[in-house]
Design a protein around this motif. Structure first.
Motif, PDB file in Angstrom:
ATOM      1  N   ASP A 101       3.866  17.907  23.602  1.00 40.66           N
ATOM      2  CA  ASP A 101       3.099  16.713  23.986  1.00 40.66           C
ATOM      3  C   ASP A 101       1.711  17.058  24.511  1.00 40.66           C
ATOM      4  O   ASP A 101       1.075  16.252  25.183  1.00 40.66           O
ATOM      5  CB  ASP A 101       3.867  15.874  25.014  1.00 40.66           C
ATOM      6  CG  ASP A 101       4.234  16.657  26.265  1.00 40.66           C
ATOM      7  OD1 ASP A 101       3.889  17.858  26.348  1.00 40.66           O
ATOM      8  OD2 ASP A 101       4.881  16.079  27.156  1.00 40.66           O
ATOM      9  N   ALA A 102       1.209  18.251  24.162  1.00 43.77           N
ATOM     10  CA  ALA A 102      -0.153  18.658  24.513  1.00 43.77           C
ATOM     11  C   ALA A 102      -0.651  19.598  23.425  1.00 43.77           C
ATOM     12  O   ALA A 102      -0.056  20.660  23.195  1.00 43.77           O
ATOM     13  CB  ALA A 102      -0.195  19.346  25.875  1.00 43.77           C
ATOM     14  N   GLY A 103      -1.727  19.220  22.743  1.00 45.56           N
ATOM     15  CA  GLY A 103      -2.234  20.016  21.633  1.00 45.56           C
ATOM     16  C   GLY A 103      -3.020  21.225  22.113  1.00 45.56           C
ATOM     17  O   GLY A 103      -3.985  21.077  22.865  1.00 45.56           O
ATOM     18  N   ILE A 104      -2.622  22.412  21.678  1.00 45.99           N
ATOM     19  CA  ILE A 104      -3.288  23.624  22.184  1.00 45.99           C
ATOM     20  C   ILE A 104      -4.714  23.754  21.661  1.00 45.99           C
ATOM     21  O   ILE A 104      -5.608  24.183  22.390  1.00 45.99           O
ATOM     22  CB  ILE A 104      -2.478  24.888  21.841  1.00 45.99           C
ATOM     23  CG1 ILE A 104      -2.263  25.024  20.325  1.00 45.99           C
ATOM     24  CG2 ILE A 104      -1.168  24.917  22.590  1.00 45.99           C
ATOM     25  CD1 ILE A 104      -1.929  26.413  19.886  1.00 45.99           C
ATOM     26  N   PHE A 105      -4.939  23.427  20.382  1.00 46.91           N
ATOM     27  CA  PHE A 105      -6.259  23.518  19.764  1.00 46.91           C
ATOM     28  C   PHE A 105      -6.528  22.232  18.986  1.00 46.91           C
ATOM     29  O   PHE A 105      -5.602  21.605  18.470  1.00 46.91           O
ATOM     30  CB  PHE A 105      -6.355  24.689  18.784  1.00 46.91           C
ATOM     31  CG  PHE A 105      -6.335  26.056  19.413  1.00 46.91           C
ATOM     32  CD1 PHE A 105      -6.698  26.259  20.718  1.00 46.91           C
ATOM     33  CD2 PHE A 105      -5.960  27.157  18.659  1.00 46.91           C
ATOM     34  CE1 PHE A 105      -6.685  27.515  21.284  1.00 46.91           C
ATOM     35  CE2 PHE A 105      -5.943  28.423  19.206  1.00 46.91           C
ATOM     36  CZ  PHE A 105      -6.302  28.600  20.525  1.00 46.91           C
ATOM     37  N   GLY A 106      -7.820  21.889  18.866  1.00 49.88           N
ATOM     38  CA  GLY A 106      -8.235  20.779  18.024  1.00 49.88           C
ATOM     39  C   GLY A 106      -9.157  21.257  16.926  1.00 49.88           C
ATOM     40  O   GLY A 106      -9.262  22.456  16.642  1.00 49.88           O
ATOM     41  N   ASP A 107      -9.866  20.319  16.336  1.00 52.13           N
ATOM     42  CA  ASP A 107     -10.655  20.640  15.146  1.00 52.13           C
ATOM     43  C   ASP A 107     -11.806  21.597  15.434  1.00 52.13           C
ATOM     44  O   ASP A 107     -12.096  22.490  14.637  1.00 52.13           O
ATOM     45  CB  ASP A 107     -11.160  19.367  14.472  1.00 52.13           C
ATOM     46  CG  ASP A 107     -11.911  18.428  15.405  1.00 52.13           C
ATOM     47  OD1 ASP A 107     -11.990  18.691  16.628  1.00 52.13           O
ATOM     48  OD2 ASP A 107     -12.410  17.394  14.909  1.00 52.13           O
ATOM     49  N   ILE A 108     -12.486  21.450  16.585  1.00 55.28           N
ATOM     50  CA  ILE A 108     -13.649  22.296  16.862  1.00 55.28           C
ATOM     51  C   ILE A 108     -13.228  23.750  17.049  1.00 55.28           C
ATOM     52  O   ILE A 108     -13.838  24.675  16.478  1.00 55.28           O
ATOM     53  CB  ILE A 108     -14.421  21.782  18.091  1.00 55.28           C
ATOM     54  CG1 ILE A 108     -15.059  20.424  17.774  1.00 55.28           C
ATOM     55  CG2 ILE A 108     -15.495  22.780  18.523  1.00 55.28           C
ATOM     56  CD1 ILE A 108     -15.750  19.760  18.954  1.00 55.28           C
ATOM     57  N   LEU A 109     -12.154  23.976  17.806  1.00 59.37           N
ATOM     58  CA  LEU A 109     -11.691  25.344  18.017  1.00 59.37           C
ATOM     59  C   LEU A 109     -11.197  25.960  16.709  1.00 59.37           C
ATOM     60  O   LEU A 109     -11.472  27.132  16.406  1.00 59.37           O
ATOM     61  CB  LEU A 109     -10.609  25.395  19.089  1.00 59.37           C
ATOM     62  CG  LEU A 109     -11.110  25.514  20.536  1.00 59.37           C
ATOM     63  CD1 LEU A 109     -11.907  24.277  20.942  1.00 59.37           C
ATOM     64  CD2 LEU A 109      -9.960  25.747  21.500  1.00 59.37           C
ATOM     65  N   GLY A 144       3.842  20.575  14.984  1.00 60.73           N
ATOM     66  CA  GLY A 144       3.368  19.237  14.665  1.00 60.73           C
ATOM     67  C   GLY A 144       2.084  18.921  15.393  1.00 60.73           C
ATOM     68  O   GLY A 144       1.252  19.814  15.623  1.00 60.73           O
ATOM     69  N   THR A 145       1.919  17.655  15.789  1.00 63.74           N
ATOM     70  CA  THR A 145       0.665  17.207  16.380  1.00 63.74           C
ATOM     71  C   THR A 145       0.917  16.365  17.626  1.00 63.74           C
ATOM     72  O   THR A 145       1.993  15.783  17.801  1.00 63.74           O
ATOM     73  CB  THR A 145      -0.142  16.360  15.381  1.00 63.74           C
ATOM     74  OG1 THR A 145       0.599  15.183  15.048  1.00 63.74           O
ATOM     75  CG2 THR A 145      -0.422  17.159  14.114  1.00 63.74           C
ATOM     76  N   ALA A 146      -0.100  16.310  18.479  1.00 65.09           N
ATOM     77  CA  ALA A 146      -0.082  15.450  19.662  1.00 65.09           C
ATOM     78  C   ALA A 146      -1.525  15.171  20.052  1.00 65.09           C
ATOM     79  O   ALA A 146      -2.397  16.044  19.920  1.00 65.09           O
ATOM     80  CB  ALA A 146       0.658  16.118  20.823  1.00 65.09           C
ATOM     81  N   ALA A 147      -1.777  13.980  20.548  1.00 62.01           N
ATOM     82  CA  ALA A 147      -3.142  13.601  20.911  1.00 62.01           C
ATOM     83  C   ALA A 147      -3.636  14.231  22.218  1.00 62.01           C
ATOM     84  O   ALA A 147      -4.811  14.612  22.305  1.00 62.01           O
ATOM     85  CB  ALA A 147      -3.253  12.077  20.999  1.00 62.01           C
ATOM     86  N   PRO A 148      -2.809  14.374  23.273  1.00 64.07           N
ATOM     87  CA  PRO A 148      -3.327  14.890  24.549  1.00 64.07           C
ATOM     88  C   PRO A 148      -3.829  16.330  24.430  1.00 64.07           C
ATOM     89  O   PRO A 148      -3.316  17.115  23.613  1.00 64.07           O
ATOM     90  CB  PRO A 148      -2.116  14.805  25.482  1.00 64.07           C
ATOM     91  CG  PRO A 148      -1.244  13.750  24.879  1.00 64.07           C
ATOM     92  CD  PRO A 148      -1.420  13.921  23.396  1.00 64.07           C
ATOM     93  N   PRO A 149      -4.805  16.718  25.267  1.00 64.92           N
ATOM     94  CA  PRO A 149      -5.315  18.091  25.246  1.00 64.92           C
ATOM     95  C   PRO A 149      -4.344  19.057  25.910  1.00 64.92           C
ATOM     96  O   PRO A 149      -3.388  18.651  26.578  1.00 64.92           O
ATOM     97  CB  PRO A 149      -6.613  17.985  26.051  1.00 64.92           C
ATOM     98  CG  PRO A 149      -6.350  16.868  27.012  1.00 64.92           C
ATOM     99  CD  PRO A 149      -5.519  15.875  26.250  1.00 64.92           C
ATOM    100  N   SER A 150      -4.606  20.346  25.734  1.00 66.11           N
ATOM    101  CA  SER A 150      -3.711  21.379  26.258  1.00 66.11           C
ATOM    102  C   SER A 150      -3.469  21.243  27.755  1.00 66.11           C
ATOM    103  O   SER A 150      -2.344  21.440  28.244  1.00 66.11           O
ATOM    104  CB  SER A 150      -4.278  22.766  25.944  1.00 66.11           C
ATOM    105  OG  SER A 150      -5.554  22.940  26.550  1.00 66.11           O
ATOM    106  N   VAL A 151      -4.521  20.902  28.512  1.00 63.81           N
ATOM    107  CA  VAL A 151      -4.386  20.864  29.967  1.00 63.81           C
ATOM    108  C   VAL A 151      -3.465  19.740  30.448  1.00 63.81           C
ATOM    109  O   VAL A 151      -3.093  19.702  31.624  1.00 63.81           O
ATOM    110  CB  VAL A 151      -5.769  20.749  30.655  1.00 63.81           C
ATOM    111  CG1 VAL A 151      -6.575  22.022  30.429  1.00 63.81           C
ATOM    112  CG2 VAL A 151      -6.529  19.522  30.151  1.00 63.81           C
ATOM    113  N   ALA A 152      -3.069  18.850  29.546  1.00 65.85           N
ATOM    114  CA  ALA A 152      -2.102  17.821  29.931  1.00 65.85           C
ATOM    115  C   ALA A 152      -0.716  18.407  30.165  1.00 65.85           C
ATOM    116  O   ALA A 152       0.112  17.783  30.830  1.00 65.85           O
ATOM    117  CB  ALA A 152      -2.028  16.743  28.856  1.00 65.85           C
ATOM    118  N   GLY A 153      -0.480  19.605  29.624  1.00 66.73           N
ATOM    119  CA  GLY A 153       0.848  20.182  29.795  1.00 66.73           C
ATOM    120  C   GLY A 153       0.885  21.690  29.937  1.00 66.73           C
ATOM    121  O   GLY A 153       1.958  22.262  30.163  1.00 66.73           O
ATOM    122  N   LEU A 154      -0.282  22.362  29.806  1.00 65.23           N
ATOM    123  CA  LEU A 154      -0.298  23.814  29.769  1.00 65.23           C
ATOM    124  C   LEU A 154      -1.514  24.374  30.509  1.00 65.23           C
ATOM    125  O   LEU A 154      -2.546  23.709  30.605  1.00 65.23           O
ATOM    126  CB  LEU A 154      -0.333  24.307  28.316  1.00 65.23           C
ATOM    127  CG  LEU A 154       0.894  23.988  27.454  1.00 65.23           C
ATOM    128  CD1 LEU A 154       0.535  24.128  25.980  1.00 65.23           C
ATOM    129  CD2 LEU A 154       2.047  24.908  27.821  1.00 65.23           C
TER     130      LEU A 154
END
Length: 242
Positions: A101-109, A144-154
């Motif tokens: 429930d927290a995405g480690i990387f997004g498109d820019i990274l 898979g995928t999740a909208a929240p950023p990494s800091v939401a859970g990690l």
């Protein structure tokens, strides 16, 4: 203290690109290793090629409110800094505790990793900005995928150190092979023996498939008995395989 990244021998990389992860798990089992398949590592897009590379490891721990903040993205110890240390050809292996429930990387990274020549991203977590990630062309294996950023859970804590990814102990410079069945680890110290055995196993199974196509029954063929071992040895000799 981080471990220096090592390049992979092109001959070893080329040999492993002809070996499936399924075959590798069988060969590694024969070498006494059962826990080598990184759980939760599925291809984000269909049709990704088999990829081989040395592991460049990144480690997350559970989020702690004073550390897991957007301000941490500018820290010297950040995913941004880790990406700048990644050598071309590596496979970035990210231990994310299986958090979904927290995405480690997004498109820019991911775009920056692709520009640096990173071969693939492998994680037991998830990514965000999936449409943009797919557009970067960086091959990704994840849950898979999740909208929240990494800091939401990690909380990100470091790179190029031993990690847990998908329940497997991954050390920097171990070799990772990914295909449609997921990601498999080959310990760096066992690489030469595993490559030789894996190439031979693929050759044997190719011969067995030819026999199946001819209608040969499976008992005594797979695995081969002494008679079929002799037939296979004769076939190898006819192919000029020493």
């Amino acid at each position: 203290m981080t471990t220096e990244s090592l390049a992979i021998d092109p001959a070893i990389r080329d040999a492993l690109q002809s070996v499936s992860t399924a075959t590798l798990t069988t060969v590694l089992l024969k070498h006494g290793l059962r826990n080598v398949w990184l759980r939760g590592t599925r291809p984000l897009a269909p049709g990704l090629p088999r990829i081989v590379g040395r592991a460049f490891t990144l480690r997350f721990v559970p989020a702690r409110e004073d550390l897991a903040t957007p301000a941490s993205w500018a820290s010297p110890i950040s995913t941004r800094a880790a990406i700048e240390a990644m050598p071309a050809g590596c496979v970035a292996v990210v231990g994310a505790l299986g958090v979904t429930d927290a995405g480690i990387f997004g498109d820019i990274l991911c775009a920056r990793m692709q520009k640096r020549g990173v071969a693939a991203l492998v994680t037991d977590g998830v990514v965000r900005d999936v449409a943009g990630v797919l557009q970067t062309g960086l091959p990704v294996w994840c849950q898979g995928t999740a909208a929240p950023p990494s800091v939401a859970g990690l909380t990100f804590v470091g790179w190029q150190e031993p990690i847990d990814c998908g329940g497997v102990a991954v050390f920097p410079n171990d070799v990772i092979v990914v295909d449609q069945d997921g990601a498999v680890l080959i310990p760096a110290a066992m690489l030469a023996d595993v490559v030789a055995a894996s190439v031979e196993q693929e050759r044997l199974e190719g011969w067995i498939m030819e026999e199946v196509d001819r209608g040969t029954p499976l008992p005594g063929l797979y695995p081969p008995n002494e008679e079929n071992k002799a037939r296979y040895a004769a076939w190898r000799a006819g192919q000029g395989v020493s």
